[in-house]
Design a protein around this motif. Structure first.
Motif, PDB file in Angstrom:
ATOM      1  N   SER A  66     -35.874 -20.640   2.071  1.00  0.00           N
ATOM      2  CA  SER A  66     -34.427 -20.444   1.883  1.00  0.00           C
ATOM      3  C   SER A  66     -33.943 -18.942   2.222  1.00  0.00           C
ATOM      4  O   SER A  66     -32.829 -18.730   2.568  1.00  0.00           O
ATOM      5  CB  SER A  66     -34.009 -20.634   0.302  1.00  0.00           C
ATOM      6  OG  SER A  66     -34.288 -19.461  -0.436  1.00  0.00           O
TER       7      SER A  66
ATOM      8  N   ASN B 224     -41.376 -30.011  -2.086  1.00  0.00           N
ATOM      9  CA  ASN B 224     -40.913 -28.799  -1.333  1.00  0.00           C
ATOM     10  C   ASN B 224     -40.661 -29.188   0.150  1.00  0.00           C
ATOM     11  O   ASN B 224     -39.762 -28.186   0.772  1.00  0.00           O
ATOM     12  CB  ASN B 224     -42.212 -27.923  -1.315  1.00  0.00           C
ATOM     13  CG  ASN B 224     -42.368 -27.184  -2.768  1.00  0.00           C
ATOM     14  OD1 ASN B 224     -41.388 -27.173  -3.320  1.00  0.00           O
ATOM     15  ND2 ASN B 224     -43.623 -27.015  -2.982  1.00  0.00           N
TER      16      ASN B 224
ATOM     17  N   LYS C 153     -40.267 -23.222  -1.155  1.00  0.00           N
ATOM     18  CA  LYS C 153     -38.782 -23.430  -1.119  1.00  0.00           C
ATOM     19  C   LYS C 153     -37.890 -21.961  -0.875  1.00  0.00           C
ATOM     20  O   LYS C 153     -37.126 -21.930  -0.278  1.00  0.00           O
ATOM     21  CB  LYS C 153     -37.976 -23.943  -2.178  1.00  0.00           C
ATOM     22  CG  LYS C 153     -38.124 -25.677  -2.139  1.00  0.00           C
ATOM     23  CD  LYS C 153     -37.088 -26.274  -1.472  1.00  0.00           C
ATOM     24  CE  LYS C 153     -37.164 -27.876  -1.556  1.00  0.00           C
ATOM     25  NZ  LYS C 153     -36.489 -28.666  -0.490  1.00  0.00           N
TER      26      LYS C 153
ATOM     27  N   ARG D 200     -32.659 -26.086 -10.046  1.00  0.00           N
ATOM     28  CA  ARG D 200     -32.243 -27.682 -10.343  1.00  0.00           C
ATOM     29  C   ARG D 200     -33.175 -28.257 -11.255  1.00  0.00           C
ATOM     30  O   ARG D 200     -34.501 -28.068 -11.434  1.00  0.00           O
ATOM     31  CB  ARG D 200     -32.471 -28.348  -9.144  1.00  0.00           C
ATOM     32  CG  ARG D 200     -32.246 -29.777  -9.301  1.00  0.00           C
ATOM     33  CD  ARG D 200     -32.397 -30.633  -8.104  1.00  0.00           C
ATOM     34  NE  ARG D 200     -33.618 -30.523  -7.553  1.00  0.00           N
ATOM     35  CZ  ARG D 200     -34.125 -31.066  -6.403  1.00  0.00           C
ATOM     36  NH1 ARG D 200     -33.332 -31.761  -5.798  1.00  0.00           N
ATOM     37  NH2 ARG D 200     -35.277 -30.828  -6.023  1.00  0.00           N
TER      38      ARG D 200
ATOM     39  N   TYR E  87     -36.976 -34.432  -6.586  1.00  0.00           N
ATOM     40  CA  TYR E  87     -37.484 -33.696  -7.822  1.00  0.00           C
ATOM     41  C   TYR E  87     -38.580 -34.556  -8.710  1.00  0.00           C
ATOM     42  O   TYR E  87     -39.357 -35.478  -8.232  1.00  0.00           O
ATOM     43  CB  TYR E  87     -36.077 -33.660  -8.654  1.00  0.00           C
ATOM     44  CG  TYR E  87     -35.875 -34.966  -9.233  1.00  0.00           C
ATOM     45  CD1 TYR E  87     -34.585 -35.607  -8.357  1.00  0.00           C
ATOM     46  CD2 TYR E  87     -35.818 -35.510 -10.366  1.00  0.00           C
ATOM     47  CE1 TYR E  87     -34.075 -36.845  -8.938  1.00  0.00           C
ATOM     48  CE2 TYR E  87     -35.508 -36.599 -10.831  1.00  0.00           C
ATOM     49  CZ  TYR E  87     -34.648 -37.210 -10.090  1.00  0.00           C
ATOM     50  OH  TYR E  87     -34.097 -38.517 -10.585  1.00  0.00           O
TER      51      TYR E  87
ATOM     52  N   SER F 129     -33.531 -31.539  -0.172  1.00  0.00           N
ATOM     53  CA  SER F 129     -33.923 -31.217  -1.408  1.00  0.00           C
ATOM     54  C   SER F 129     -33.568 -32.287  -2.393  1.00  0.00           C
ATOM     55  O   SER F 129     -32.943 -32.290  -3.403  1.00  0.00           O
ATOM     56  CB  SER F 129     -33.310 -30.196  -1.962  1.00  0.00           C
ATOM     57  OG  SER F 129     -33.443 -28.958  -1.412  1.00  0.00           O
TER      58      SER F 129
ATOM     59  N   LEU G 151     -34.750 -23.642  -6.136  1.00  0.00           N
ATOM     60  CA  LEU G 151     -34.340 -24.378  -4.868  1.00  0.00           C
ATOM     61  C   LEU G 151     -34.167 -23.390  -3.627  1.00  0.00           C
ATOM     62  O   LEU G 151     -34.580 -23.254  -2.543  1.00  0.00           O
ATOM     63  CB  LEU G 151     -33.132 -25.240  -4.621  1.00  0.00           C
ATOM     64  CG  LEU G 151     -33.395 -26.564  -5.314  1.00  0.00           C
ATOM     65  CD1 LEU G 151     -31.992 -27.208  -5.311  1.00  0.00           C
ATOM     66  CD2 LEU G 151     -34.367 -27.128  -4.893  1.00  0.00           C
TER      67      LEU G 151
ATOM     68  N   GLN H 209     -36.843 -26.686 -10.969  1.00  0.00           N
ATOM     69  CA  GLN H 209     -37.464 -26.080  -9.713  1.00  0.00           C
ATOM     70  C   GLN H 209     -36.202 -25.185  -9.153  1.00  0.00           C
ATOM     71  O   GLN H 209     -35.074 -25.262  -9.164  1.00  0.00           O
ATOM     72  CB  GLN H 209     -37.606 -27.262  -8.703  1.00  0.00           C
ATOM     73  CG  GLN H 209     -38.300 -26.888  -7.545  1.00  0.00           C
ATOM     74  CD  GLN H 209     -38.174 -27.892  -6.555  1.00  0.00           C
ATOM     75  OE1 GLN H 209     -37.380 -28.987  -6.423  1.00  0.00           O
ATOM     76  NE2 GLN H 209     -39.011 -27.762  -5.164  1.00  0.00           N
TER      77      GLN H 209
END
Lengths: 452, 68
Positions: free
Chosen positions: A191, B16, A187, A165, B24, B21, A151, A149
């Protein structure tokens, strides 16, 4: 992972790093890879073509949707204005009617307006993704990493750095361009801090969709919207149902029932699953579901941000739902992904190109016009009416010949126009309701989606 | 928080939205990293399937906090 390999990963600079392998990410990667760019495509799923996320996934065939006209021909879905096609080897079910059903049973019927008499075309997203993914896999320029993913993304002086990640590692990759195709709760967009300037509408929606066999639905070729508050136990939310091809075939008939429930922190209400139980066992339409068997469950959680009016931030290109208000439809994700892919190819060759994609997005994505956000949300102004009023209004439309499409932009207008055509009668029979009807245009967006 | 694997359908919404975070994907299902989770309940409100739930990592402290 051994240090040697980690080092080599760090040092490789990709031309394009695509975060998210949904329809938008797949086609962006494919377009860039076909042009010879070195592409890294990452997705958090293990099986990219599998669909676990709720998505209505009808072909919206109204000409001009997202500035494009989309048609289905056997084997492919065609985009007339952008002049490209994506492979689609699955089955389709043309939807001939759009029915709005009140909790008391009266129905507003809309006939298909297309040349073939369709309101929309139901297709199977998993087949579409699978067909696209096969092409992506066959392209040697595209490296795929699953269960991975993105991030965060940072713009560097030249290019981008993406933080990635997996379940066991955290690392950076560098690229010249990054594509945020990571969906509605992106995300990467978060970010970059881009959500701070976006207005958030309504509450968050929890959505679940159920694929069912053995449904005794009297409307086998219709898009059905269950309108009013009486369909749910918590008296809020939205329910839709339509037939879906499943596993590449249309027999036996499979229906998809989608339930969306707004979450208000103070009063969380019922989950879609609780509402499913209510709707299929206690609701007015429970008899349809007596022999129902659920064969697949999907879910989603949605935040409604105003769209990114500029989907390009430095070297980061935002594509599909990640940039949208509500969604871009699957076809929109494909179209914008295709445009973004071509813009990136041009940009990396000539130094300009991303602006063209941004301009096209600004021009063709309807919700970039605040009026459209207002208009579309008011279409659900029906929900501020009492269920018996909705039922009464629908009963008036019994003999009407209404034509339209499934489309969040024009459908509310069709409904409103149809109901207002009976205004004289409503004035005579229910003056208070007539006044409410006339006020439709003043319904606030919050009332419209029942967030109180 | 922990995700009930039987309930999770793998839509990825919580992954998300998690502000830490801490969530996962593994085998197409969400998994919460117990060292990063702050029990903020964002995932609970996000999930349409009721998959995330509290499974206290410090059972003795629950008794303590209930008493106070």
């Amino acid at each position: 992972m051994n240090p040697e390999r980690r080092k080599s990963r760090m040092e490789k600079v990709y031309d394009v790093i695509v975060a998210g392998a949904g329809p938008a990410g797949l086609i962006t990667a494919l377009t860039a890879g076909t042009a010879g760019l070195r592409v890294l495509l990452i997705d958090m799923k293990r099986d990219i073509p599998r669909v676990f996320r709720a998505c209505c996934c009808n072909l919206i065939i109204e000409p001009g949707t997202h500035g494009e006209t989309v048609t289905h021909t056997p084997g492919s879905i065609r985009f007339e204005k952008n002049r490209f096609a994506v492979p689609y080897s699955g089955a389709v079910i043309p939807l001939k009617k759009s029915y709005k059903v009140s909790p008391l049973g009266n129905t507003l019927k809309i006939n298909g307006k297309s040349r073939d008499g369709n309101v929309a075309i139901s297709y199977e997203k998993e087949v579409l993704l699978n067909d696209l993914f096969q092409r992506v896999q066959g392209n040697r320029m595209i490296e795929i990493r699953t269960e991975t993913q993105a991030l965060a993304v940072e713009n560097l002086r030249s290019g981008v750095r993406v933080t990635i990640r997996t379940d066991s590692s955290l690392y950076h990759v560098r690229g010249r361009i990054a594509v945020a195709a990571d969906g509605v709760n992106s995300k990467l967009v978060q970010s970059l801090g881009l959500n701070q300037t976006r207005r958030k509408f309504f509450a968050r929606f929890r959505v679940a969709s159920y694929h069912m066999e053995g449904v005794d639905c009297p409307y086998p070729d219709a898009w059905i919207t269950f309108v009013g508050t009486g369909h749910t136990r918590g008296r809020r939310g939205q329910l839709y149902m339509c037939p879906k091809p499943h596993g590449g075939t249309i027999e036996p008939r499979v229906y998809e029932l989608t339930i969306g429930i707004p979450v208000v922190a103070a009063a969380p209400g019922f989950t879609p699953q609780e509402e499913l139980r209510y709707f299929t066992t206690e609701g007015r339409f429970a008899p349809w579901f007596r022999h129902m068997k659920i064969i697949d469950t999907r879910a989603a959680t949605l935040n409604f941000y105003t769209p990114l009016t500029n989907p390009v931030e430095g070297n980061v290109v935002v594509v599909g739902d990640a940039a949208a208000f509500i969604e871009t439809y699957v076809q929109g994700a494909l179209m914008y992904g295709y445009q973004a892919g071509n813009a990136i190819v041009k940009h990396l060759a000539t130094g300009t190109g991303l602006e063209e994609y941004a301009a096209s997005w600004a021009k063709t994505f309807e919700y970039n016009d605040p009026e459209e956000i207002k208009k579309a949300t008011q279409g659900f102004g029906l929900h501020v009416l009492r269920d018996e009023d909705i039922d009464y209004l629908f009963s008036l439309t019994k003999g009407d010949e209404v034509y339209g499409y499934v489309n969040e932009f024009s459908d509310p207008i069709t409904v409103r126009r149809t109901l207002l055509s009976h205004l004289d009668q409503v004035r005579r029979e229910r003056p208070q309701l007539a006044a409410q009807l006339e006020k439709f245009a003043e319904v606030s967006v919050h009332d419209a989606l029942q967030v109180k | 928080m922990q995700i009930d694997k039987e309930q999770c359908v793998g839509c990825g919404g919580c992954v998300n939205l998690c502000p830490q975070s801490a969530i996962y994907f593994c085998d197409n299902r969400a998994v919460i990293d117990q060292f990063s989770c702050t029990e903020c309940r964002t995932c609970v409100l996000a999930c349409g399937m009721g998959a995330p739930g509290v499974s206290c990592r410090f059972p003795l402290m629950v008794v303590f906090s209930e008493a106070s």
